[in-house]
Design an enzyme around this catalytic site. Structure first.
Site, mmCIF file in Angstrom:
data_model
loop_
_atom_site.group_PDB
_atom_site.id
_atom_site.type_symbol
_atom_site.label_atom_id
_atom_site.label_comp_id
_atom_site.label_asym_id
_atom_site.label_seq_id
_atom_site.Cartn_x
_atom_site.Cartn_y
_atom_site.Cartn_z
ATOM 1 N N PHE A 51 -0.127 -10.714 -6.020
ATOM 2 C CA PHE A 51 -1.163 -9.989 -5.292
ATOM 3 C C PHE A 51 -2.533 -10.427 -5.788
ATOM 4 O O PHE A 51 -2.864 -10.314 -6.970
ATOM 5 C CB PHE A 51 -1.005 -8.483 -5.494
ATOM 6 N N TYR A 53 -6.607 -9.965 -5.409
ATOM 7 C CA TYR A 53 -7.643 -9.054 -4.905
ATOM 8 C C TYR A 53 -9.038 -9.507 -5.307
ATOM 9 O O TYR A 53 -10.040 -8.956 -4.859
ATOM 10 C CB TYR A 53 -7.397 -7.629 -5.422
ATOM 11 N N GLY A 54 -9.108 -10.521 -6.182
ATOM 12 C CA GLY A 54 -10.397 -11.020 -6.647
ATOM 13 C C GLY A 54 -10.390 -12.531 -6.745
ATOM 14 O O GLY A 54 -10.193 -13.234 -5.760
ATOM 15 N N SER A 55 -10.544 -13.043 -7.950
ATOM 16 C CA SER A 55 -10.701 -14.493 -8.131
ATOM 17 C C SER A 55 -9.449 -15.280 -7.765
ATOM 18 O O SER A 55 -9.552 -16.473 -7.452
ATOM 19 C CB SER A 55 -11.100 -14.809 -9.578
ATOM 20 N N GLU A 128 -4.669 -15.651 -16.937
ATOM 21 C CA GLU A 128 -5.145 -14.285 -16.786
ATOM 22 C C GLU A 128 -5.166 -13.464 -18.077
ATOM 23 O O GLU A 128 -5.970 -12.550 -18.215
ATOM 24 C CB GLU A 128 -4.267 -13.548 -15.765
#
Length: 232
Positions: A51, A53-55, A128
């Site tokens: 998933f 949602y940003g970078s 991450e």
């Protein structure tokens, strides 16, 4: 958008990489391998989905064989991750996005190839998560798609501990930080610009981020003595 590449460029400055945080426990090769194996064992038989949602939307650094819009209910984007490197520094800490409890988050899920799943997961983990303290924020999320509900791997979900900034900070305070913070990989303003513009490209307009980019643009204008743009 009020936040433009020209304004983003004003936020950039050269910063040295300070290296790992000595106060945190860094993950080693064996830690990454074990965590990747654990997560791979929890994958749905139908595929490994991530998933974004940003970078991860604009800088995924992995190969995907499929993607689709998806919604994570019970979570929302928030600049709640405090950083002193990457896009921040000790002198001017920055903020990065995470998922916080409440609301809903529109994003994109990517399906990774079915072979070498452990290696693919480990590659994402190394991108991450650097420290043991961040492992608890890696979790599986149920997401709703046009094809039904799927399970997807999410990063920086429900951040806890010292790296979590004070919750409920006003948009004006967040904008002030994002307009000033910069680290060795770039500025927080650049991160916001890339996220909002790429969300727009896939048909997603997060109203909180849309307002925030206006506020950051106004803050940059104020810092540099430029005429103020309209919030529109």
């Amino acid at each position: 958008m009020s936040l433009t590449p020209d304004l983003v460029a004003l936020c950039h400055r050269e910063e040295a990489d300070p290296g790992p945080d000595p106060t945190l426990a860094k993950l080693d090769d064996e830690d990454f391998r074990r965590l990747a194996q654990k997560l791979e064992s929890e994958c749905d038989p139908g595929g490994l989905w991530v998933f974004a949602y940003g970078s991860l939307i604009w800088k995924p650094e992995f190969e995907a064989i499929d993607n689709m819009r998806a919604t994570a209910f019970g979570w929302h984007r928030a600049f709640s991750l405090s950083i002193k490197r990457w896009r921040g520094s000790t002198e001017q800490p920055g903020l990065m996005m995470a998922l916080e409890r409440g609301g809903r988050c529109e994003g994109v899920i990517y399906r990774l190839p079915d072979d070498d799943r452990v290696q693919q997961i480990e590659r994402m983990l190394r991108r991450e998560v650097t420290y043991h303290e961040g492992v608890r924020s890696v979790r599986w999320l149920p997401v709703r798609t046009a094809a039904g509900t799927l399970k997807a791997l999410g990063f920086w979900v429900g951040v806890t501990g010292e790296r979590r900034a004070l919750p409920g900070e006003s948009p004006e305070v967040v904008a002030s930080i994002l307009a000033r913070a910069c680290g060795h990989v770039g500025s927080c303003a650049e991160y916001l610009y890339n996220t909002v513009s790429h969300l727009e490209d896939v048909g997603i307009r997060d109203r909180n981020l849309w307002r925030l980019q206006h506020l950051v643009a106004r803050e940059i204008h104020s810092i540099h003595g430029l005429d103020q743009p309209s919030l529109g």
